[in-house]
Design a protein around this motif. Structure first.
Motif, mmCIF file in Angstrom:
data_model
loop_
_atom_site.group_PDB
_atom_site.id
_atom_site.type_symbol
_atom_site.label_atom_id
_atom_site.label_comp_id
_atom_site.label_asym_id
_atom_site.label_seq_id
_atom_site.Cartn_x
_atom_site.Cartn_y
_atom_site.Cartn_z
ATOM 1 N N GLY A 54 9.225 -1.540 -47.058
ATOM 2 C CA GLY A 54 8.493 -2.327 -46.078
ATOM 3 C C GLY A 54 8.335 -1.591 -44.758
ATOM 4 O O GLY A 54 7.278 -1.629 -44.132
ATOM 5 N N HIS A 67 15.295 -3.925 -39.022
ATOM 6 C CA HIS A 67 14.372 -4.559 -39.984
ATOM 7 C C HIS A 67 15.022 -5.627 -40.863
ATOM 8 O O HIS A 67 14.335 -6.303 -41.623
ATOM 9 C CB HIS A 67 13.752 -3.488 -40.887
ATOM 10 C CG HIS A 67 12.779 -2.605 -40.164
ATOM 11 N ND1 HIS A 67 11.414 -2.755 -40.276
ATOM 12 C CD2 HIS A 67 12.968 -1.590 -39.284
ATOM 13 C CE1 HIS A 67 10.811 -1.850 -39.518
ATOM 14 N NE2 HIS A 67 11.730 -1.128 -38.909
ATOM 15 N N ARG A 81 10.970 -4.560 -54.501
ATOM 16 C CA ARG A 81 11.986 -3.565 -54.756
ATOM 17 C C ARG A 81 13.093 -4.327 -55.469
ATOM 18 O O ARG A 81 13.370 -5.470 -55.111
ATOM 19 C CB ARG A 81 12.508 -3.088 -53.396
ATOM 20 C CG ARG A 81 12.774 -1.645 -53.287
ATOM 21 C CD ARG A 81 12.937 -1.201 -51.840
ATOM 22 N NE ARG A 81 13.462 -2.196 -50.917
ATOM 23 C CZ ARG A 81 14.729 -2.573 -50.847
ATOM 24 N NH1 ARG A 81 15.621 -2.058 -51.670
ATOM 25 N NH2 ARG A 81 15.123 -3.469 -49.965
ATOM 26 N N LYS A 97 16.499 -10.073 -53.063
ATOM 27 C CA LYS A 97 15.135 -10.569 -53.312
ATOM 28 C C LYS A 97 15.091 -11.778 -54.254
ATOM 29 O O LYS A 97 14.018 -12.330 -54.500
ATOM 30 C CB LYS A 97 14.234 -9.451 -53.851
ATOM 31 C CG LYS A 97 14.160 -8.208 -52.959
ATOM 32 C CD LYS A 97 13.407 -8.450 -51.652
ATOM 33 C CE LYS A 97 13.353 -7.187 -50.794
ATOM 34 N NZ LYS A 97 12.784 -7.400 -49.460
ATOM 35 N N LEU A 126 4.643 1.257 -58.930
ATOM 36 C CA LEU A 126 3.235 1.095 -59.302
ATOM 37 C C LEU A 126 2.300 1.673 -58.245
ATOM 38 O O LEU A 126 2.605 1.608 -57.053
ATOM 39 C CB LEU A 126 2.921 -0.391 -59.473
ATOM 40 C CG LEU A 126 3.660 -1.085 -60.605
ATOM 41 C CD1 LEU A 126 3.458 -2.577 -60.519
ATOM 42 C CD2 LEU A 126 3.196 -0.560 -61.956
ATOM 43 N N ASP A 129 15.979 -12.426 -46.117
ATOM 44 C CA ASP A 129 15.071 -11.299 -45.903
ATOM 45 C C ASP A 129 14.667 -11.282 -44.438
ATOM 46 O O ASP A 129 14.313 -12.329 -43.883
ATOM 47 C CB ASP A 129 13.812 -11.522 -46.770
ATOM 48 C CG ASP A 129 13.241 -10.236 -47.345
ATOM 49 O OD1 ASP A 129 13.408 -9.197 -46.701
ATOM 50 O OD2 ASP A 129 12.635 -10.301 -48.426
ATOM 51 N N GLY A 130 14.722 -10.094 -43.802
ATOM 52 C CA GLY A 130 14.342 -9.998 -42.395
ATOM 53 C C GLY A 130 12.964 -10.591 -42.166
ATOM 54 O O GLY A 130 12.785 -11.531 -41.401
ATOM 55 N N MET A 131 11.955 -10.043 -42.873
ATOM 56 C CA MET A 131 10.603 -10.578 -42.785
ATOM 57 C C MET A 131 10.076 -10.867 -44.184
ATOM 58 O O MET A 131 9.938 -11.975 -44.606
ATOM 59 C CB MET A 131 9.692 -9.565 -42.053
ATOM 60 C CG MET A 131 8.225 -9.944 -41.992
ATOM 61 S SD MET A 131 7.903 -11.595 -41.352
ATOM 62 C CE MET A 131 8.433 -11.461 -39.669
ATOM 63 N N ASN A 132 9.759 -9.849 -44.944
ATOM 64 C CA ASN A 132 9.129 -9.801 -46.261
ATOM 65 C C ASN A 132 7.627 -9.590 -46.139
ATOM 66 O O ASN A 132 6.856 -10.498 -45.824
ATOM 67 C CB ASN A 132 9.388 -11.017 -47.147
ATOM 68 C CG ASN A 132 8.966 -10.679 -48.589
ATOM 69 O OD1 ASN A 132 7.785 -10.653 -48.891
ATOM 70 N ND2 ASN A 132 9.919 -10.357 -49.419
ATOM 71 N N LEU A 133 7.246 -8.352 -46.413
ATOM 72 C CA LEU A 133 5.835 -7.971 -46.293
ATOM 73 C C LEU A 133 5.029 -8.293 -47.538
ATOM 74 O O LEU A 133 3.807 -8.396 -47.474
ATOM 75 C CB LEU A 133 5.733 -6.475 -45.973
ATOM 76 C CG LEU A 133 6.320 -6.077 -44.625
ATOM 77 C CD1 LEU A 133 6.142 -4.590 -44.380
ATOM 78 C CD2 LEU A 133 5.667 -6.864 -43.487
ATOM 79 N N GLU A 136 1.186 -9.322 -47.558
ATOM 80 C CA GLU A 136 0.194 -8.520 -48.297
ATOM 81 C C GLU A 136 -0.599 -9.408 -49.264
ATOM 82 O O GLU A 136 -1.808 -9.243 -49.428
ATOM 83 C CB GLU A 136 0.900 -7.404 -49.082
ATOM 84 C CG GLU A 136 1.418 -6.290 -48.184
ATOM 85 C CD GLU A 136 2.441 -5.375 -48.833
ATOM 86 O OE1 GLU A 136 2.701 -4.295 -48.286
ATOM 87 O OE2 GLU A 136 3.006 -5.743 -49.896
HETATM 88 C C1 GDG Z 1 12.764 -4.200 -45.041
HETATM 89 C C2 GDG Z 1 13.288 -5.643 -44.899
HETATM 90 C C3 GDG Z 1 11.078 -6.297 -43.908
HETATM 91 C C4 GDG Z 1 7.002 -2.940 -53.857
HETATM 92 N N1 GDG Z 1 6.912 -2.424 -55.105
HETATM 93 C C5 GDG Z 1 6.071 -1.376 -55.026
HETATM 94 C C6 GDG Z 1 5.643 -1.236 -53.702
HETATM 95 N N2 GDG Z 1 6.218 -2.212 -53.009
HETATM 96 C C7 GDG Z 1 6.012 -2.430 -51.554
HETATM 97 C C8 GDG Z 1 5.523 -3.817 -51.217
HETATM 98 C C9 GDG Z 1 5.909 -3.906 -49.733
HETATM 99 C C10 GDG Z 1 7.200 -3.090 -49.686
HETATM 100 O O1 GDG Z 1 7.247 -2.302 -50.877
HETATM 101 C C11 GDG Z 1 8.435 -3.981 -49.643
HETATM 102 O O2 GDG Z 1 8.460 -4.649 -48.407
HETATM 103 P P1 GDG Z 1 9.497 -5.805 -48.015
HETATM 104 O O3 GDG Z 1 9.095 -6.292 -46.675
HETATM 105 O O4 GDG Z 1 9.516 -6.826 -49.076
HETATM 106 O O5 GDG Z 1 10.915 -5.203 -48.095
HETATM 107 P P2 GDG Z 1 12.053 -4.116 -47.789
HETATM 108 O O6 GDG Z 1 11.728 -2.814 -48.423
HETATM 109 O O7 GDG Z 1 13.315 -4.765 -48.215
HETATM 110 O O8 GDG Z 1 12.022 -3.906 -46.198
HETATM 111 C C12 GDG Z 1 12.131 -6.652 -44.943
HETATM 112 C C13 GDG Z 1 10.691 -4.842 -44.003
HETATM 113 O O9 GDG Z 1 11.837 -3.974 -43.947
HETATM 114 C C14 GDG Z 1 9.770 -4.438 -42.843
HETATM 115 O O10 GDG Z 1 10.402 -4.679 -41.627
HETATM 116 O O11 GDG Z 1 9.915 -7.092 -44.149
HETATM 117 O O12 GDG Z 1 12.624 -7.945 -44.672
HETATM 118 O O13 GDG Z 1 14.241 -5.925 -45.928
HETATM 119 O O14 GDG Z 1 4.962 -3.269 -48.922
HETATM 120 O O15 GDG Z 1 4.137 -3.921 -51.453
HETATM 121 N N3 GDG Z 1 4.792 -0.277 -53.291
HETATM 122 C C15 GDG Z 1 4.321 0.613 -54.230
HETATM 123 N N4 GDG Z 1 4.710 0.533 -55.546
HETATM 124 C C16 GDG Z 1 5.566 -0.437 -55.981
HETATM 125 O O16 GDG Z 1 5.899 -0.488 -57.185
HETATM 126 N N5 GDG Z 1 3.438 1.574 -53.845
#
Ligand code: GDG
Length: 492
Positions: free
Chosen positions: A46, A185, A297, A302, A375, A397-401, A405
């Protein structure tokens, strides 16, 4: 709505003469060997997904751990490479870490101690003194890289996340003129939870090296202020949201992170997406079935097993839906060297087998399709577009993007978002179907409600959520941070 160009203008105006440096553990682009060829991948994180468009607008240097097996092949003598490769807009400076350093700093203190400590999802943190020592040492390595990069220039250093809690203090000890802001984050827990970390005071003092410290939501700011108040000798000003430690002030603010709404909106309308939807449907034999998706992830925060249990309960209670709904769970494995993640992966596989066996019909239909891989963005976009509903069931979860998305990609103003109340995103996306992922029956009902929601209500809710994400996009997030910093540090 603030655009990339708008942010660019703001940076030119406010940070004139300043070098802009972002520092994070994870790099935004990874070079890896695919046979003999070198490919460039965007990691599933994220943080990097959110910050890349900001850096593309601002320019400057991004310092991060070079973790790809081909990363060293493409850098220059200063360990830098222009990014994005096809049209470079900023420099990525790679920091090299040994296997032992990665183990102690990244897998150890960051992900076995701080990550579970801050999320409180009943996974016990592991505190090892040797991991802590390596964490400190690696933070020093990053500090040296920042100092070398900045030299005697004026600089604004924007530090990311819990991997680098000590960095700002280490930088300022040697160059107090550098302005630092840090964004945390992940959630910040209450003082009782945080105080079990044997080095909690050092972590807090490290973070208080920053001029500005940002969290996603107000609640995390309050938790941080309470933790500081109870742990170390400081002056905590709750009116101004400032902490003074050792004569130095740190402003504490909330900035809800977001996505590049406009870019996702444009990408989602491309013809390739329609072709990819067709390809996926053919591959899985999906005809008229309704589709639910989960894209995460693979992380124990999650709520993936909880999601599977809710699907199981839903199909138990409403067997008429068998063969009429398919749930596609796509997940990229992460941190597999950590025991808690291995256990989670086993739990997911076991549940998957049980549920598909219990409700599936002899090879013709199975309720859950599980893609355990990284993916391409086109496939992710196709999944978002083909979904009748998207599930984000984080336990915390801090935010969840992923939620934002999904909303940004639904230009048709259709699709239902089922969203955990325990995400930062739920504070803004109040038109989602909000759930408690621990409450399986209630979660199962939300799936039914999503499938049966009248079209007019789906449109109304999606339209409202799209307004929120459009207005509060990633450029606004960055602009708000920069504007806040400028207010405090240079005076206007
Ligand atoms: C931390 C905080 C906060 C997922 N599978 C694939 C893929 N993704 C992308 C998603 C999204 C990103 O990964 C995950 O974003 P999150 O926000 O859910 O989570 P964290 O990685 O845990 O991030 C969270 C974030 O920081 C930002 O501040 O929102 O709360 O834990 O963009 O679409 N991307 C690709 N292939 C995949 O298989 N390319």
């Amino acid at each position: 709505m603030l655009t990339r160009e708008g942010l660019n203008d703001l940076v030119k105006e406010k940070l004139l003469g300043y070098l802009f440096v972002v520092v994070s553990n994870r790099e935004p682009y990874i070079h890896a060997f695919s046979g003999r060829k070198i490919v460039c991948q965007v990691p599933a994180s994220g943080l990097t997904v959110a910050l890349d468009p900001v850096m593309q607008a601002c320019g400057g240097t991004w310092i991060a751990h070079g973790s790809g097996d081909a990363d060293r092949e493409v850098v220059d003598k200063d360990n830098k490479v222009g990014i994005p490769p096809e049209d470079p807009r900023y420099s990525l400076k790679r920091v090299w870490l040994s296997k032992e350093e990665e183990e102690g700093y990244y897998l150890g203190f960051s992900n076995e101690a701080l990550w579970p400590l801050c999320h409180i999802v009943y996974t016990r943190p592991v505190f090892e003194e040797c991991d802590w020592n390596t964490y400190r040492k690696v933070n020093e390595t990053f500090a040296q890289n920042v100092l070398d990069e900045v030299g005697d220039r004026k600089a604004f250093v924007f530090i990311q996340d819990y991997h680098l809690a000590l960095l700002s203090r280490q930088i300022k000890e040697r160059n107090p003129n550098i302005i630092t802001a840090q964004f945390w984050h992940i959630p910040w827990p209450n003082p009782e939870a945080f105080r079990i970390c044997p080095w909690h005071e050092e972590v807090l003092k490290g973070l208080l090296g920053n001029d500005l410290l940002g969290f996603h939501i107000h609640y995390h700011c309050n938790n941080f202020m309470d933790t500081v108040d109870r742990s170390i000798e400081t002056r905590v000003d709750r009116e101004k949201y400032e902490v003074t430690y050792g004569g130095k002030k740190t402003a504490v603010r909330h900035f809800p992170i977001s996505v590049d709404f406009e870019d996702i909106y444009q990408e989602s309308q491309k013809a390739e997406v329609v072709a990819e939807i067709e390809r996926l449907k053919n591959q899985w034999g999906i005809e008229d079935e309704m589709v639910g998706i989960g894209l995460d992830r693979i992380d124990y925060t999650k709520g993936i097993p909880d999601r599977f249990r809710a699907i199981d309960r839903f199909l138990e209670k409403y067997p008429d839906y068998r063969r009429r709904v398919v749930f596609v769970q796509a997940g990229v494995p992460s941190r597999m060297q950590v025991a808690a993640y291995k256990k989670l992966n086993e739990e997911i596989e076991t549940l998957l087998e049980e549920i598909n066996w219990k409700h599936g019909s002899m090879g013709r239909w199975k309720p859950i399709i599980y893609l355990r891989e990284h993916l391409p963005t086109l496939t992710l976009m196709a999944l978002r577009r083909m979904a009748n509903f998207c599930v984000v069931s984080s336990l915390h979860d801090g935010m969840n993007l992923v939620a934002k998305e999904f909303v940004a990609s639904r230009f048709d103003e259709d699709g239902v978002l089922i969203l955990s109340r325990f995400t930062g995103a739920s504070r803004e996306l109040t038109d989602a179907l909000l759930i408690n992922p621990y409450a399986t029956d209630h979660f199962a009902e939300a799936i039914k409600n999503a499938l049966e929601m009248p079209e007019a209500e789906r449109h109304k809710r999606m339209r409202k959520m799209r307004e929120v994400v459009r207005e509060n996009n990633i450029y606004k997030w960055a602009a708000d941070i920069i504007s806040e910093l400028v207010k405090f540090e240079f005076g206007e």
